[in-house]
Write a protein that holds these residues in place. Structure first.
Motif, mmCIF file in Angstrom:
data_model
loop_
_atom_site.group_PDB
_atom_site.id
_atom_site.type_symbol
_atom_site.label_atom_id
_atom_site.label_comp_id
_atom_site.label_asym_id
_atom_site.label_seq_id
_atom_site.Cartn_x
_atom_site.Cartn_y
_atom_site.Cartn_z
ATOM 1 N N SER A 1 8.306 -10.378 36.679
ATOM 2 C CA SER A 1 8.797 -10.958 37.926
ATOM 3 C C SER A 1 9.936 -10.132 38.511
ATOM 4 C CB SER A 1 9.264 -12.401 37.679
ATOM 5 O OG SER A 1 8.198 -13.218 37.272
ATOM 6 N N GLN A 2 10.827 -9.642 37.645
ATOM 7 C CA GLN A 2 11.944 -8.823 38.121
ATOM 8 C C GLN A 2 11.449 -7.518 38.739
ATOM 9 O OE1 GLN A 2 14.482 -8.388 34.716
ATOM 10 N NE2 GLN A 2 15.382 -10.429 34.919
ATOM 11 N N ARG A 3 10.453 -6.905 38.117
ATOM 12 C CA ARG A 3 9.893 -5.663 38.682
ATOM 13 C C ARG A 3 9.238 -5.933 40.031
ATOM 14 N NH1 ARG A 3 8.302 -4.686 33.237
ATOM 15 N NH2 ARG A 3 6.227 -5.504 33.687
ATOM 16 N N GLY B 1 14.454 -24.346 29.656
ATOM 17 C CA GLY B 1 15.038 -25.602 29.182
ATOM 18 C C GLY B 1 14.172 -26.275 28.127
ATOM 19 N N GLU B 2 12.864 -26.238 28.327
ATOM 20 C CA GLU B 2 11.957 -26.848 27.364
ATOM 21 C C GLU B 2 11.938 -26.067 26.049
ATOM 22 O OE1 GLU B 2 8.249 -27.113 29.409
ATOM 23 O OE2 GLU B 2 8.885 -28.772 30.669
ATOM 24 N N LEU B 3 12.119 -24.751 26.135
ATOM 25 C CA LEU B 3 12.226 -23.945 24.914
ATOM 26 C C LEU B 3 13.469 -24.342 24.113
ATOM 27 C CD1 LEU B 3 11.195 -20.371 26.131
ATOM 28 C CD2 LEU B 3 10.065 -21.717 24.365
ATOM 29 N N ASP B 4 14.565 -24.579 24.814
ATOM 30 C CA ASP B 4 15.782 -25.031 24.133
ATOM 31 C C ASP B 4 15.549 -26.377 23.445
ATOM 32 O OD1 ASP B 4 17.148 -22.804 24.966
ATOM 33 O OD2 ASP B 4 18.004 -23.761 26.734
ATOM 34 N N THR C 1 -0.004 -18.675 38.898
ATOM 35 C CA THR C 1 -0.451 -19.041 40.250
ATOM 36 C C THR C 1 0.708 -19.130 41.243
ATOM 37 O OG1 THR C 1 -0.257 -21.417 39.789
ATOM 38 C CG2 THR C 1 -2.356 -20.351 39.256
ATOM 39 N N LEU C 2 1.941 -18.991 40.757
ATOM 40 C CA LEU C 2 3.103 -19.136 41.636
ATOM 41 C C LEU C 2 3.781 -17.789 41.870
ATOM 42 C CD1 LEU C 2 4.694 -22.357 40.064
ATOM 43 C CD2 LEU C 2 3.275 -22.215 42.117
ATOM 44 N N ALA C 3 4.629 -17.751 42.879
ATOM 45 C CA ALA C 3 5.376 -16.532 43.197
ATOM 46 C C ALA C 3 6.725 -16.926 43.786
ATOM 47 C CB ALA C 3 4.593 -15.661 44.178
ATOM 48 N N GLY C 4 7.622 -15.962 43.855
ATOM 49 C CA GLY C 4 8.919 -16.168 44.494
ATOM 50 C C GLY C 4 9.757 -17.225 43.799
ATOM 51 N N GLU C 5 10.442 -18.034 44.616
ATOM 52 C CA GLU C 5 11.367 -19.026 44.084
ATOM 53 C C GLU C 5 10.664 -20.110 43.278
ATOM 54 O OE1 GLU C 5 14.589 -18.984 43.976
ATOM 55 O OE2 GLU C 5 14.593 -17.045 44.987
ATOM 56 N N GLN C 6 9.431 -20.444 43.667
ATOM 57 C CA GLN C 6 8.692 -21.457 42.899
ATOM 58 C C GLN C 6 8.458 -20.986 41.470
ATOM 59 O OE1 GLN C 6 5.172 -22.139 45.321
ATOM 60 N NE2 GLN C 6 6.069 -24.012 46.164
ATOM 61 N N ARG C 7 8.116 -19.720 41.340
ATOM 62 C CA ARG C 7 7.883 -19.168 39.996
ATOM 63 C C ARG C 7 9.181 -19.132 39.201
ATOM 64 N NH1 ARG C 7 5.176 -13.270 38.537
ATOM 65 N NH2 ARG C 7 3.864 -14.045 36.832
ATOM 66 N N LYS C 8 10.266 -18.709 39.839
ATOM 67 C CA LYS C 8 11.553 -18.651 39.154
ATOM 68 C C LYS C 8 11.998 -20.037 38.704
ATOM 69 C CE LYS C 8 13.212 -14.579 41.655
ATOM 70 N NZ LYS C 8 14.207 -14.091 42.636
ATOM 71 N N SER C 9 11.779 -21.027 39.575
ATOM 72 C CA SER C 9 12.161 -22.401 39.226
ATOM 73 C C SER C 9 11.387 -22.892 38.011
ATOM 74 C CB SER C 9 11.906 -23.322 40.417
ATOM 75 O OG SER C 9 12.192 -24.670 40.081
#
Length: 205
Positions: free
Chosen positions: A100-102, A48-51, A33-41
């Protein structure tokens, strides 16, 4: 407080399941549901949670070693299953990051041609600027990832220190009990010696 390996294992396993459930919910719902910087954040937060989830599996492996061999098999299988589940989530995250990169790449190309500058209308798109920005973001993400890893390692070290302190307290209590038992046996042995002497005197009389 039960600090046995099986009890600690169960605690870590429950924490892992909670984190894994939250990760799946974010990847299957929130991220879409997110895009741009919000999605990247959000994607960086998920990394971090995966780590953190990976660190928990490492702790589960630590608790596996002192378990008796007779019960170790099922716990080892649960670790293997947890690792497989985590790998699936990691793959989903990588797929979303590539997507997201594409999307960002296509958006940058469209924006360049939509500036209204005639000199750019027929110019082939080059992604030098995008690559530079990507490298900068990657460097920032790497620093953030390193910081998260240090925080997780520090947290686990504190937890391990607490467990060690509890074990030392338990050992101290057990030592006190053993010393008390030893003293009781010494007293009892003395009483037996005295009683034996009294019986011998009575026999010789």
């Amino acid at each position: 407080m039960d600090n046995s390996p099986t009890s600690l294992f169960e605690g870590y396993d429950e924490e892992f399941k909670q984190i894994l459930g939250n990760l799946k919910a974010k990847l299957e719902g929130d991220v879409r549901t997110l895009a741009g910087e919000q999605r990247k954040s959000l994607l960086r937060t998920i990394e971090g949670e995966l780590d953190e989830a990976q660190e928990i599996i490492s702790q589960m492996e630590v608790e596996l070693h002192p378990m008796p061999a007779s019960i170790r098999g099922p716990y080892s299988a649960r670790i293997a299953s947890s690792k497989a589940d985590l790998q699936k989530v990691k793959k989903t995250l990588k797929d979303i990051q590539k997507e997201s990169q594409r999307t960002d790449l296509l958006g940058s190309g469209t924006g360049r041609r939509g500036m209204g500058d005639p000199s750019l209308q027929d110019e082939p798109y080059t992604d030098d600027g995008y690559d530079s920005r990507s490298r900068l973001l990657a460097g920032t993400d790497t620093l953030a990832d390193g910081s998260r890893r240090l925080d997780n390692a520090h947290r686990i070290a504190l937890e391990t220190e607490d467990v060690g302190a509890d074990i030392l307290r338990n050992l101290h209590g057990q030592r006190s009990q053993l010393e008390h038992t030893r003293d009781t046996l010494v007293v009892a042995d003395g009483n037996i010696d005295r009683a034996s002497g009294t019986l011998k005197k009575m026999i010789w009389q």
